[in-house]
Design a protein around this motif. Structure first.
Motif, mmCIF file in Angstrom:
data_model
loop_
_atom_site.group_PDB
_atom_site.id
_atom_site.type_symbol
_atom_site.label_atom_id
_atom_site.label_comp_id
_atom_site.label_asym_id
_atom_site.label_seq_id
_atom_site.Cartn_x
_atom_site.Cartn_y
_atom_site.Cartn_z
ATOM 1 N N SER A 1 -3.035 -1.897 -2.865
ATOM 2 C CA SER A 1 -4.197 -1.154 -2.386
ATOM 3 C C SER A 1 -4.585 -0.109 -3.418
ATOM 4 C CB SER A 1 -3.872 -0.460 -1.060
ATOM 5 O OG SER A 1 -2.947 0.600 -1.291
ATOM 6 N N ARG A 2 -5.738 0.478 -3.237
ATOM 7 C CA ARG A 2 -6.181 1.514 -4.171
ATOM 8 C C ARG A 2 -5.235 2.708 -4.163
ATOM 9 N NH1 ARG A 2 -12.220 4.288 -4.542
ATOM 10 N NH2 ARG A 2 -11.682 5.858 -6.084
ATOM 11 N N ASN A 3 -4.716 3.064 -2.983
ATOM 12 C CA ASN A 3 -3.782 4.186 -2.903
ATOM 13 C C ASN A 3 -2.551 3.944 -3.762
ATOM 14 O OD1 ASN A 3 -5.239 5.849 -1.149
ATOM 15 N ND2 ASN A 3 -4.481 4.786 0.676
ATOM 16 N N GLY B 1 -0.058 5.306 -9.216
ATOM 17 C CA GLY B 1 0.631 4.858 -10.418
ATOM 18 C C GLY B 1 1.735 3.860 -10.148
ATOM 19 N N TRP B 2 1.775 3.314 -8.929
ATOM 20 C CA TRP B 2 2.845 2.373 -8.589
ATOM 21 C C TRP B 2 2.578 0.972 -9.129
ATOM 22 C CZ3 TRP B 2 2.898 3.907 -2.678
ATOM 23 C CH2 TRP B 2 3.359 5.227 -2.572
ATOM 24 N N ARG B 3 1.295 0.600 -9.266
ATOM 25 C CA ARG B 3 0.927 -0.712 -9.784
ATOM 26 C C ARG B 3 -0.252 -0.554 -10.743
ATOM 27 N NH1 ARG B 3 4.668 -4.612 -8.819
ATOM 28 N NH2 ARG B 3 3.043 -6.207 -9.071
ATOM 29 N N PRO B 4 -0.421 -1.477 -11.687
ATOM 30 C CA PRO B 4 -1.567 -1.395 -12.599
ATOM 31 C C PRO B 4 -2.871 -1.729 -11.876
ATOM 32 C CG PRO B 4 -0.373 -3.444 -12.954
ATOM 33 C CD PRO B 4 0.456 -2.630 -12.002
ATOM 34 N N ASP C 1 7.096 2.959 -6.325
ATOM 35 C CA ASP C 1 6.709 1.850 -7.204
ATOM 36 C C ASP C 1 7.663 0.658 -7.162
ATOM 37 O OD1 ASP C 1 8.899 2.891 -8.487
ATOM 38 O OD2 ASP C 1 7.857 3.362 -10.370
ATOM 39 N N ASP C 2 8.633 0.679 -6.256
ATOM 40 C CA ASP C 2 9.550 -0.447 -6.138
ATOM 41 C C ASP C 2 8.940 -1.508 -5.212
ATOM 42 O OD1 ASP C 2 11.593 -2.252 -5.982
ATOM 43 O OD2 ASP C 2 13.108 -0.849 -5.232
ATOM 44 N N PHE C 3 8.309 -2.511 -5.829
ATOM 45 C CA PHE C 3 7.689 -3.610 -5.085
ATOM 46 C C PHE C 3 8.568 -4.860 -5.129
ATOM 47 C CE2 PHE C 3 4.253 -0.859 -4.738
ATOM 48 C CZ PHE C 3 3.082 -1.436 -4.262
ATOM 49 N N ALA C 4 9.865 -4.670 -5.340
ATOM 50 C CA ALA C 4 10.772 -5.810 -5.549
ATOM 51 C C ALA C 4 10.752 -6.790 -4.374
ATOM 52 C CB ALA C 4 12.188 -5.316 -5.796
ATOM 53 N N ILE C 5 10.701 -6.277 -3.139
ATOM 54 C CA ILE C 5 10.744 -7.197 -1.997
ATOM 55 C C ILE C 5 9.460 -8.021 -1.917
ATOM 56 C CG2 ILE C 5 12.384 -5.825 -0.656
ATOM 57 C CD1 ILE C 5 10.032 -4.800 1.019
ATOM 58 N N GLY D 1 0.817 -1.206 0.000
ATOM 59 C CA GLY D 1 0.000 0.000 0.000
ATOM 60 C C GLY D 1 0.848 1.252 0.000
ATOM 61 N N ARG D 2 0.282 2.307 0.567
ATOM 62 C CA ARG D 2 0.971 3.598 0.594
ATOM 63 C C ARG D 2 2.309 3.506 1.317
ATOM 64 N NH1 ARG D 2 -2.634 8.046 3.153
ATOM 65 N NH2 ARG D 2 -3.780 7.758 1.208
ATOM 66 N N GLY D 3 2.393 2.580 2.259
ATOM 67 C CA GLY D 3 3.638 2.428 3.015
ATOM 68 C C GLY D 3 4.817 1.935 2.196
ATOM 69 N N MET D 4 4.579 1.517 0.936
ATOM 70 C CA MET D 4 5.698 1.121 0.076
ATOM 71 C C MET D 4 6.509 2.328 -0.357
ATOM 72 S SD MET D 4 5.633 -2.160 -0.063
ATOM 73 C CE MET D 4 6.875 -2.384 -1.348
ATOM 74 N N ASN D 5 5.927 3.505 -0.262
ATOM 75 C CA ASN D 5 6.624 4.772 -0.558
ATOM 76 C C ASN D 5 7.133 4.890 -1.992
ATOM 77 O OD1 ASN D 5 6.280 5.601 2.142
ATOM 78 N ND2 ASN D 5 8.140 4.515 2.764
#
Length: 322
Positions: A235-237, A242-245, A216-220, A210-214
């Protein structure tokens, strides 16, 4: 007189979708309790050979609508053909997967046949030979038992809610003469995205950020999902940023998931999101805010930095797996 159970099975490049096999097995259970037959219906192009696989899961009869006009899913021609099949075969009940295609197709066919439709069902029972569907309402806060009006009774099945068990029986396979009827929409071009990733709604393990990813790097999260053979959600946030489709969005305006494990990372837990995860077997939440709403629905709560916790989980699972 209407009799028997019909299941609409989705067939793609990689064979039948997992939810279709779940629906066939559940259809077989209901048909057996009624002492009637199960009919599986397969629509598409060049699907006749693969359709026979459904006999392994209890289909007594398989009807194949195999035609080049059905190569790509289009709701209008598919609905015309499916409605014609159901009018000819007259089943008393019809099940299909609660996929994007299944929900749209089911609604159109139910309207054509002027019957009721229960979507996103998590269970079924029989009362006096009639289907009673169980489905969550208001984000899972209410579990309703629904009596579906009309014949056939139609319902879509939420993924990951039914067991898949082989129960091979002798099968009769027949072809249906395809007539797509009047079609007002023409498909001009199609872009097919081929992915080796597990479909989010059918994954046993979903790791969401979610927003806590800060950013678009979702590598972990991707690394942990790959290790578990699962999928990454958002999450919707995270999607709005624009971090995920949007195809990765979990929640009321995204996809509803029912995995064995849902790991929420840096997700606040707004009702819009929790509505999409209420039927998960186990929910684990990681958030550095001890008052995050997600902790109200989580089975296990970790108040800590997700960028420390997730890699540590990945390290331990990798060690266990050797």
């Amino acid at each position: 007189m209407a009799q028997g159970v019909a299941v609409i099975a989705e067939y793609g490049n990689d064979g039948f979708r997992k939810i279709s096999l779940e629906a066939v097995c559940e259809g077989k259970r209901l048909a057996s309790e009624l002492g009637q037959n199960l009919t599986a219906v397969v629509l598409g192009a060049e699907v006749a050979e693969g359709a026979a696989e459904l006999a392994k899961y209890g289909a007594d009869r398989i009807i194949v609508a195999d035609d080049a006009q059905l190569k790509s899913f289009q709701a209008e021609p598919y609905a015309n053909v499916l409605a014609a099949i159901l009018q000819e075969t007259e089943p008393s009940m019809v099940l299909m997967g609660a996929t994007a295609n299944g929900i749209e197709l089911g609604a159109r066919v139910a309207a054509k046949l002027q019957v009721g439709l229960a979507n996103e069902c998590t269970g079924f029972s029989l009362e006096n030979g009639r289907l009673v569907a169980t489905r969550p309402l208001y984000g899972g806060r209410v579990i309703a038992e629904v009596d579906i009006e009309g014949t056939p009774q139609m319902a879509s099945v939420r993924p990951n809610m039914m067991k898949i068990e082989e129960n091979e029986v002798p099968v009769e396979i027949s072809r249906f003469a395809v007539d797509t009827g009047e079609v007002k929409v023409e498909l001009l071009e199609e872009n097919v995205v081929v992915s080796s990733k597990v479909e989010l709604t059918e994954a046993d393990y979903v790791i969401s950020g979610g927003r806590g990813m800060n950013g678009d790097d979702f590598a972990i999260l991707e690394e942990l999902a790959d290790l578990l053979g699962g999928a990454v959600g958002a999450s919707r946030n995270a999607v709005d940023a624009g971090w995920r489709p949007h195809s990765d969005q979990v929640g009321q305006t995204g996809k509803v998931v029912s995995p064995k494990l849902y790991l929420a990372c840096g997700i606040s837990g707004a009702m819009q999101h929790t509505a999409g995860i209420s039927t998960s077997n186990t929910i684990v939440a990681v958030n550095n805010d001890p008052d995050a709403l997600i902790f109200r629905v989580a089975d296990y709560c970790i108040v800590d930095d997700l960028f420390e916790v997730v890699p540590a989980i990945t390290k331990e699972i990798r060690a266990i797996k050797g």
